[in-house]
Scaffold this motif. Sequence first.
Motif, PDB file in Angstrom:
ATOM      1  N   ARG A  51       0.844  -1.209   0.000  1.00  0.00           N
ATOM      2  CA  ARG A  51       0.000   0.000   0.000  1.00  0.00           C
ATOM      3  C   ARG A  51       0.874   1.253   0.000  1.00  0.00           C
ATOM      4  N   TRP A  52       1.904   1.273   0.840  1.00  0.00           N
ATOM      5  CA  TRP A  52       2.779   2.440   0.921  1.00  0.00           C
ATOM      6  C   TRP A  52       3.487   2.670  -0.411  1.00  0.00           C
ATOM      7  N   HIS A  53       4.028   1.599  -0.992  1.00  0.00           N
ATOM      8  CA  HIS A  53       4.741   1.742  -2.270  1.00  0.00           C
ATOM      9  C   HIS A  53       3.819   2.221  -3.391  1.00  0.00           C
ATOM     10  N   ARG A  54       2.630   1.667  -3.480  1.00  0.00           N
ATOM     11  CA  ARG A  54       1.690   2.084  -4.527  1.00  0.00           C
ATOM     12  C   ARG A  54       1.293   3.545  -4.343  1.00  0.00           C
ATOM     13  N   LYS A  55       1.168   4.006  -3.107  1.00  0.00           N
ATOM     14  CA  LYS A  55       0.829   5.410  -2.869  1.00  0.00           C
ATOM     15  C   LYS A  55       1.968   6.327  -3.297  1.00  0.00           C
ATOM     16  N   GLN A  56       3.205   5.893  -3.056  1.00  0.00           N
ATOM     17  CA  GLN A  56       4.354   6.705  -3.466  1.00  0.00           C
ATOM     18  C   GLN A  56       4.421   6.819  -4.983  1.00  0.00           C
ATOM     19  N   GLU A  57       4.055   5.750  -5.666  1.00  0.00           N
ATOM     20  CA  GLU A  57       4.088   5.755  -7.141  1.00  0.00           C
ATOM     21  C   GLU A  57       3.021   6.682  -7.707  1.00  0.00           C
ATOM     22  N   ASP A  58       1.787   6.540  -7.218  1.00  0.00           N
ATOM     23  CA  ASP A  58       0.683   7.369  -7.719  1.00  0.00           C
ATOM     24  C   ASP A  58      -0.540   7.178  -6.826  1.00  0.00           C
ATOM     25  N   PRO A  59      -0.787   8.141  -5.927  1.00  0.00           N
ATOM     26  CA  PRO A  59      -1.905   7.997  -4.993  1.00  0.00           C
ATOM     27  C   PRO A  59      -3.296   8.026  -5.650  1.00  0.00           C
ATOM     28  N   GLU A  60      -3.340   8.385  -6.916  1.00  0.00           N
ATOM     29  CA  GLU A  60      -4.617   8.429  -7.633  1.00  0.00           C
ATOM     30  C   GLU A  60      -4.828   7.195  -8.513  1.00  0.00           C
ATOM     31  N   SER A  61      -3.886   6.277  -8.486  1.00  0.00           N
ATOM     32  CA  SER A  61      -3.949   5.133  -9.403  1.00  0.00           C
ATOM     33  C   SER A  61      -4.882   4.035  -8.897  1.00  0.00           C
ATOM     34  N   ALA A  62      -5.306   3.214  -9.842  1.00  0.00           N
ATOM     35  CA  ALA A  62      -6.121   2.046  -9.505  1.00  0.00           C
ATOM     36  C   ALA A  62      -5.301   1.049  -8.689  1.00  0.00           C
ATOM     37  N   GLU A  63      -4.003   0.985  -8.944  1.00  0.00           N
ATOM     38  CA  GLU A  63      -3.133   0.080  -8.200  1.00  0.00           C
ATOM     39  C   GLU A  63      -3.101   0.455  -6.715  1.00  0.00           C
ATOM     40  N   TYR A  64      -3.045   1.769  -6.454  1.00  0.00           N
ATOM     41  CA  TYR A  64      -3.055   2.205  -5.060  1.00  0.00           C
ATOM     42  C   TYR A  64      -4.391   1.859  -4.404  1.00  0.00           C
ATOM     43  N   THR A  65      -5.474   2.115  -5.089  1.00  0.00           N
ATOM     44  CA  THR A  65      -6.791   1.804  -4.534  1.00  0.00           C
ATOM     45  C   THR A  65      -6.917   0.312  -4.235  1.00  0.00           C
ATOM     46  N   THR A  66      -6.442  -0.507  -5.141  1.00  0.00           N
ATOM     47  CA  THR A  66      -6.470  -1.957  -4.937  1.00  0.00           C
ATOM     48  C   THR A  66      -5.609  -2.347  -3.738  1.00  0.00           C
ATOM     49  N   ARG A  68      -4.743  -0.450  -1.202  1.00  0.00           N
ATOM     50  CA  ARG A  68      -5.384   0.065   0.010  1.00  0.00           C
ATOM     51  C   ARG A  68      -6.521  -0.855   0.432  1.00  0.00           C
ATOM     52  N   ASP A  69      -7.357  -1.240  -0.527  1.00  0.00           N
ATOM     53  CA  ASP A  69      -8.469  -2.134  -0.220  1.00  0.00           C
ATOM     54  C   ASP A  69      -7.980  -3.485   0.292  1.00  0.00           C
ATOM     55  N   ASP A  70      -6.884  -3.979  -0.292  1.00  0.00           N
ATOM     56  CA  ASP A  70      -6.314  -5.234   0.176  1.00  0.00           C
ATOM     57  C   ASP A  70      -5.797  -5.094   1.609  1.00  0.00           C
ATOM     58  N   SER A  71      -5.205  -3.953   1.921  1.00  0.00           N
ATOM     59  CA  SER A  71      -4.715  -3.758   3.294  1.00  0.00           C
ATOM     60  C   SER A  71      -5.877  -3.713   4.291  1.00  0.00           C
ATOM     61  N   TYR A  72      -7.006  -3.135   3.885  1.00  0.00           N
ATOM     62  CA  TYR A  72      -8.191  -3.145   4.758  1.00  0.00           C
ATOM     63  C   TYR A  72      -8.667  -4.581   5.000  1.00  0.00           C
TER      64      TYR A  72
END
Length: 144
Positions: A51-66, A68-72
């Motif tokens: 989650r942290w790495h995907r947010k650093q790459e692009d906090p607006e991306s679908a990868e980050y959302t995925t 984040r949802d996986d971390s939940y």
Amino acid sequence: MGATATYVFQMRTARQARQSAREERLWQERLAAYSAFAGALTDYRKSQNDRWHRKQEDPESAEYTTARDDSYRQRAIATAALFRLRLVTTNQELDELASLALRLTEEIHEATDEQDRTDRGRKARRALLNFAQAAAANVQKVDV
């Protein structure tokens, strides 16, 4: 008189057998709960790092959302494993160590930079290892 003595000994033996079986089941439940918690927390820590790495790459991306949802989802699994652990142990130290490990894992995604993330991850991993060591000592106790 002999029949009465036999009856008393049989009752005592049956009671001891039931107690022994109950203790064995509880031991197995504890072992399963401790293992499940450790596994769930390991998966949760991985998802927090992702989650942290995907947010650093692009906090607006679908990868980050995925991620984040996986971390939940992983947090829910780890929290459920913690509650199961609490149901099978009265050991306050294990409860505290498990709770600390979960809390430190929850904080990984809040890291401000790579070094902070690494440090938080190490603390969470160390807390989980501390829990695992205490849990191992708990399940390896043998009543003589």
